[in-house]
Structure formats: C-alpha cells, structure tokens
Design a protein around this motif. Structure first.
Motif, PDB file in Angstrom:
ATOM      1  N   TYR A 243      42.270  37.542  43.416  1.00  0.00           N
ATOM      2  CA  TYR A 243      43.246  37.058  44.388  1.00  0.00           C
ATOM      3  C   TYR A 243      43.313  38.014  45.568  1.00  0.00           C
ATOM      4  CZ  TYR A 243      44.797  33.694  40.916  1.00  0.00           C
ATOM      5  OH  TYR A 243      44.836  32.648  40.026  1.00  0.00           O
ATOM      6  N   GLU A 245      45.317  40.135  48.613  1.00  0.00           N
ATOM      7  CA  GLU A 245      46.546  40.932  48.656  1.00  0.00           C
ATOM      8  C   GLU A 245      46.952  41.069  50.116  1.00  0.00           C
ATOM      9  OE1 GLU A 245      47.265  44.235  45.794  1.00  0.00           O
ATOM     10  OE2 GLU A 245      47.020  45.472  47.591  1.00  0.00           O
ATOM     11  N   ALA A 258      42.675  41.889  44.057  1.00  0.00           N
ATOM     12  CA  ALA A 258      43.333  42.111  42.760  1.00  0.00           C
ATOM     13  C   ALA A 258      42.684  41.218  41.705  1.00  0.00           C
ATOM     14  CB  ALA A 258      44.824  41.809  42.858  1.00  0.00           C
ATOM     15  N   ARG A 259      42.406  41.802  40.543  1.00  0.00           N
ATOM     16  CA  ARG A 259      41.781  41.053  39.458  1.00  0.00           C
ATOM     17  C   ARG A 259      42.801  40.793  38.350  1.00  0.00           C
ATOM     18  NH1 ARG A 259      37.570  43.999  38.444  1.00  0.00           N
ATOM     19  NH2 ARG A 259      35.964  42.608  39.282  1.00  0.00           N
ATOM     20  N   VAL A 260      42.976  39.508  38.027  1.00  0.00           N
ATOM     21  CA  VAL A 260      43.890  39.109  36.957  1.00  0.00           C
ATOM     22  C   VAL A 260      43.078  38.789  35.709  1.00  0.00           C
ATOM     23  CG1 VAL A 260      45.534  37.354  36.185  1.00  0.00           C
ATOM     24  CG2 VAL A 260      45.657  38.235  38.523  1.00  0.00           C
ATOM     25  N   ARG A 392      44.783  47.609  40.648  1.00  0.00           N
ATOM     26  CA  ARG A 392      44.528  46.279  41.187  1.00  0.00           C
ATOM     27  C   ARG A 392      43.395  45.552  40.466  1.00  0.00           C
ATOM     28  NH1 ARG A 392      40.359  46.234  45.209  1.00  0.00           N
ATOM     29  NH2 ARG A 392      39.518  48.302  45.685  1.00  0.00           N
ATOM     30  N   ARG A 425      52.699  45.136  39.030  1.00  0.00           N
ATOM     31  CA  ARG A 425      52.075  44.567  40.228  1.00  0.00           C
ATOM     32  C   ARG A 425      52.410  43.075  40.215  1.00  0.00           C
ATOM     33  NH1 ARG A 425      47.879  47.780  42.440  1.00  0.00           N
ATOM     34  NH2 ARG A 425      47.121  46.969  44.454  1.00  0.00           N
ATOM     35  N   PRO A 428      50.022  39.562  42.251  1.00  0.00           N
ATOM     36  CA  PRO A 428      48.897  38.839  41.637  1.00  0.00           C
ATOM     37  C   PRO A 428      49.338  37.921  40.495  1.00  0.00           C
ATOM     38  CG  PRO A 428      48.370  41.171  41.901  1.00  0.00           C
ATOM     39  CD  PRO A 428      49.825  41.023  42.179  1.00  0.00           C
ATOM     40  N   ARG A 431      50.725  34.824  42.036  1.00  0.00           N
ATOM     41  CA  ARG A 431      49.639  33.961  42.547  1.00  0.00           C
ATOM     42  C   ARG A 431      48.931  33.228  41.407  1.00  0.00           C
ATOM     43  NH1 ARG A 431      49.126  38.608  46.334  1.00  0.00           N
ATOM     44  NH2 ARG A 431      49.848  37.789  48.351  1.00  0.00           N
ATOM     45  N   HIS A 432      48.737  33.906  40.284  1.00  0.00           N
ATOM     46  CA  HIS A 432      48.052  33.263  39.158  1.00  0.00           C
ATOM     47  C   HIS A 432      48.962  32.205  38.521  1.00  0.00           C
ATOM     48  CE1 HIS A 432      44.794  32.829  36.417  1.00  0.00           C
ATOM     49  NE2 HIS A 432      45.517  33.121  35.355  1.00  0.00           N
ATOM     50  N   ASP A 468      53.855  42.308  49.991  1.00  0.00           N
ATOM     51  CA  ASP A 468      52.855  41.510  49.270  1.00  0.00           C
ATOM     52  C   ASP A 468      53.539  40.519  48.332  1.00  0.00           C
ATOM     53  OD1 ASP A 468      50.306  40.688  48.379  1.00  0.00           O
ATOM     54  OD2 ASP A 468      50.391  42.093  46.695  1.00  0.00           O
ATOM     55  N   ALA A 472      53.425  36.387  48.410  1.00  0.00           N
ATOM     56  CA  ALA A 472      53.012  35.593  47.244  1.00  0.00           C
ATOM     57  C   ALA A 472      54.019  34.478  46.961  1.00  0.00           C
ATOM     58  CB  ALA A 472      52.859  36.498  46.023  1.00  0.00           C
TER      59      ALA A 472
END
Length: 527
Positions: A243, A245, A258-260, A392, A425, A428, A431-432, A468, A472
């Motif tokens: 996602y 940022e 950013a990695r979910v 992140r 955080r 993210p 967003r997910h 941020d 979101a």
C-alpha cells in the motif's frame, strides 16, 4: 460467403460445440489473467478484485440445469475468481472430484510460456473429462468477463504510445533540453516500467506533464525513473499486500511503501469468552433485547426465481404466451418470501500493539464479545481484524473473523486468545480493511477502529503518522465507507480532531467502560 474461423472449426470437432467454446473462453481468461498478474502486479490486483465482485453477481450453480453445467460454472469461478460462490460441501462428491482434476490440469496455463495452443489442448482434455463423468445436454454458462474494450482501457489507464508522443513533443519544444529520454521509444519504455512496477498510469503522467513548463519535464521524468530504481520501495512478495503511504513532508504518496501480511489467528481455549459471558450476563440479556428491536419487521417477495415457495402468476402467464408464440420461455417463474434484513456490513479493526498490554487488550476483547453477541442477534454482516507489526515492511493484519465466517466457538476462541503484539502503524491496516469492505455488496459499509492512542512505529510517529492515518480514513470515505474511531487515550484531544477529521470519533476516558459503551455507540451510529 463468410469463411468459418479456425476457432469455430475447433469447436465443431466436438459433439457439443457450446461446451468446447465455454471451456476455451474460461481457460483463455485464466491464462491471460495469470500473465497480467505476473507482468503487471498492480493491474493484476485490480483484476482480482473485479473478478471477486463479478463472482457475487453470478447465478448460483444450484440453479443451473444439470451437473455438467454446474461443474463448468464451478471451474470458471475457481480459475477466474479463486473461490466459489457457495461452499463445495454442498455439491456431490463426483462434482468435487471432477473440479479438483480440472484445476490440476489447468495449472499449466499459468506458466508465462503458455499460449493459445496450450489453451486448446487443456480445453480438449477438460471436455472429455466432463463428458465422461456427466450426462445430459450442455447449456452455455454466462461469460465471466466481457471482451477487452480498448477504449475503456484508454479511459481508465491511458495510452502508452499517445502519452509518450505528447511528452516527447513537449521536451523537443525546449531547445536546451538534454534529457535521457530523447526518443519517443525511451519515454514509452519508462511509462511501461512505471505502470508495471509502481502502478502509475500513463494518463496520470500525461496529466502532470500537461501542467508543467517544458523546461521542467526532464526533471520530472528523472524523478519518475528514481521511483523505479529507488531501493527503498518495497518489492512484492507472495501472500502480501503493498500500500502507499502519505508523506506529509513531500505532500504526495510514497508508492508501495508499506507491506501488509495477513495472519490467521489461531484459537485456543474459550475460557475468556465464557468468563465474559458470565460477567456480563445481565447486560448481554438487555443488549440482545435492545438489538432485537432494531431488526426490520415484515417480509419481501423475490420474483423471477428458478424455484421458490409459490408460482409467480405474471411470469407463468408470460411463459405460456412465449410458448404459444414459439419463443424460448424463461424458467424463472417462481417467487419466494424472505424476511427483511438490515443491509449493513461492518469491520472492527482492533489495535493489538504493545501499548495495549494489560487492561486495554482485556477490555477490547470483552467489548468484541459483547458486540459480537449483539450483532449475532441483529444479523448485520461483520468482520473482526487486528493489527500490529514492526516497520513498514511487516504490518501484521490478524484475521479473527472474516465476513463469510460464522460467529461460532472457533471465533470465540480466537477472541479469547488475542494478545498485545508490537507497534501501531494504523494507516496500512485501515487501507487493507478498506480493500476487504469494498468487496461487500451491502448498501451501508462501515469501519470501526478501536485504538489506545497515537500511531507509533519505527521511523513513523508524530505529525507524519497522524497525517497518513487521516489520509487513509479519507480514502475509505471516498469508497463510501463510513468510519467511527473509538480511543481510550485520555490525552487524545490534542490530535484526534485532526487525525479523525473525516470520521466520527469518541474518547472513552476509562478503558473499563469500553465493553458497556461500545454497543450503545454502534446502535447510535447505525440507526
């Protein structure tokens, strides 16, 4: 006289050309989707989301004419959307076995070396597999996707050639320009790389170039090239989600930042659940009674069904008229009465960071149990997700209950064993969660966030993290998702109004009050 095409000649080789045609269509869609997902990951994600949405609109396999048609529909659903509309346990063993064989045979088409000849070979193999196992005439299933419309592609993504030409012409109008992108071909390759690696559409680059002075174009293209070569951008990994940022320092998004990582929470003992039910027994009884009163009364009639409680008189008359006129009559001649339900889907996003250790995480778990008991009574679709992580590139997204899962002992055990993890955080995770809620068909979509304070992670704090998170939530709002934020941070007043500017929010000054207040908040928020 029109010549018969090669593909039509291929269909004609089979006793049932319609079955061969449907299999070719399904398998070629699968092959092309696999190639797109491998070469253009961002586009691939968008295609996957659309296919999941299209799945929800398809007819139930149970309503199809026979098992031959049902197994083809199930093959289409699994290959194109990755899942089926209904649980496979509902279908006979023969259908399930044939489906698994068909999927195994079709896997070769996901190879980047596969071409249309491989599609034809696999289609022939599946044809005889299905024909050997199921009798009866085949009727075509609806196509999963419409033919590619180039004008629609140009509208949504842009045209690489046109954008490259316009950019080159603008640079050539600047006599002192000494860009690395002297040729139109070089610009086109840059645009393709941007779309493939970062999801930046050529139409967006073209729009930005139009707004720039000619002497600024070269610097802008160099910046875009840096986006691709910059090692700080995260690369995709299987089973994870990237996602952007919002960077308040650059007033723009940092792409793929950013990695979910989704994690399925493992259950354990339901002791905490049972203790909570006993502790709040009186309150739960009152909550259930209150929420029962929110359920809509009455019933609605669903018409135009293949089967139902009664015959639809208007449809039946039309059926006989069509037969008299020698037209193909519709078989959707039944009506079914169903109870009205609330058209709401809500996701609870729970802060599981290290700062929630102790009373906060315990009260969050109690609040979730009370809320779940109420929603089970009410019938609203709901999901429960937790989030934490560190850095992140490692945002952990815990699935405690997904929308499709029933609220049962397994979920109750998962809630019972929730525990504090690492950092906070938030953006993210928002967003997910937004991505998941967007797929729901309900008219009202909501996200309820439970947190104990400011977002805080490695190199992620203060105004930057607040902005941020605000962005979101604003993105969720653009998708029609209402958000409500509940925090137990007593010092929250100084930043909440800014962070939750696009949401409704409330501060609970004593975390112990959270379980008794959350159901009231939900009731007020949804009625």
């Amino acid at each position: 006289m029109n010549e018969i095409s090669d593909i039509e000649k291929f269909y004609a080789l089979f006793p049932e050309p319609a079955l061969a045609k449907d299999l070719i269509t399904i398998l070629e869609d699968y092959r092309i989707n696999s190639r797109l997902q491998a070469e253009y990951p961002v586009l691939g994600e968008q295609i996957s989301e659309m296919n999941v949405y299209m799945l929800s609109k398809r007819v139930s396999p149970k309503e199809l004419a026979n098992d031959k048609q049902r197994v083809v529909e199930l093959i289409a659903q699994r290959l194109i959307a990755g899942t089926t509309k209904e649980q496979m346990e509902q279908f006979p063993e023969k259908i399930r076995q044939t489906l698994e064989q068909a999927l195994s045979i079709s896997k070769t088409l996901s190879s980047p070396l596969a071409d249309v000849h491989d599609t034809a070979r696999v289609a022939a193999e599946l044809y005889f597999l299905i024909d050997d196992n199921f009798q009866g005439p085949y009727q075509p299933v609806a196509p999963f996707s419409a033919p590619l419309d180039q004008s629609q592609v140009n509208q949504n993504i842009g045209n690489f050639g046109r954008a490259a030409r316009k950019i080159s012409e603008k640079m050539s109008s600047e006599p002192t320009s000494t860009s690395n992108y002297a040729s139109e071909d070089a610009v086109r390759e840059l645009l393709r790389a941007l779309f493939k690696e970062k999801g930046i559409k050529p139409k967006d680059v073209e729009s930005r170039i139009d707004a720039l002075e000619a002497n600024k174009v070269r610097d802008y293209l160099n910046d875009l090239e840096t986006l691709i070569t910059d090692e700080e951008g995260l690369r995709r990994e299987e089973g994870t989600y990237l996602y952007p940022e919002w960077g308040s320092d650059i007033e723009d998004y940092r792409l793929n930042w950013a990695r979910v990582k989704e994690r399925i929470s493992e259950g354990g003992s339901d002791e905490f659940y049972l203790d909570t039910i006993q502790k709040y027994a009186g309150q739960i009884k009152c909550i259930r009674r209150e929420f029962q009163m929110l359920r809509p009364e009455g019933a609605a009639k669903l018409r135009g069904l293949f089967e139902g409680d009664d015959i639809d008189l208007d449809s039946a008359i039309q059926y006989f008229i069509d037969k008299r006129l020698r037209l193909s009559p519709s078989e959707r001649n039944y009506v079914r009465t169903e109870k009205r339900t609330r058209d709401i889907a809500v996701a609870f996003l729970i802060d599981m960071s290290g700062s929630t250790v102790g009373a906060t995480i315990l009260c969050e778990k109690e609040a979730l149990i009370l809320m779940s008991e109420a929603l089970k009574e009410l019938g609203d679709a709901f999901a429960i997700y937790g989030f934490s992580g560190y850095g992140r590139d490692n945002v952990a997204f815990y699935i405690i209950k997904d929308f499709e899962e029933p609220y049962d002992q397994r979920v109750q055990c998962k809630i019972s064993t929730m525990m504090s993890k690492q950092s906070t955080r938030i953006a993210p995770a928002i967003r997910h969660a937004t991505t998941k809620i967007r797929r729901r068909e309900e008219r009202t979509k909501m996200l309820i966030l439970l947190s104990d304070g400011k977002p805080l992670d490695r190199d992620y704090y203060g105004n930057y993290a607040i902005e941020d998170t605000r962005m979101a939530l604003r993105e969720a709002q653009r998708y029609g998702i209402k958000s409500f934020c509940i925090t137990v941070d007593r010092k929250a007043a100084e930043y909440l109004s800014r962070m939750y500017a696009d949401s409704r929010w409330v501060v609970i000054d004593d975390v112990v009050k959270l379980p008794e207040k959350i159901t009231r908040i939900y009731k007020r928020f949804t009625t």
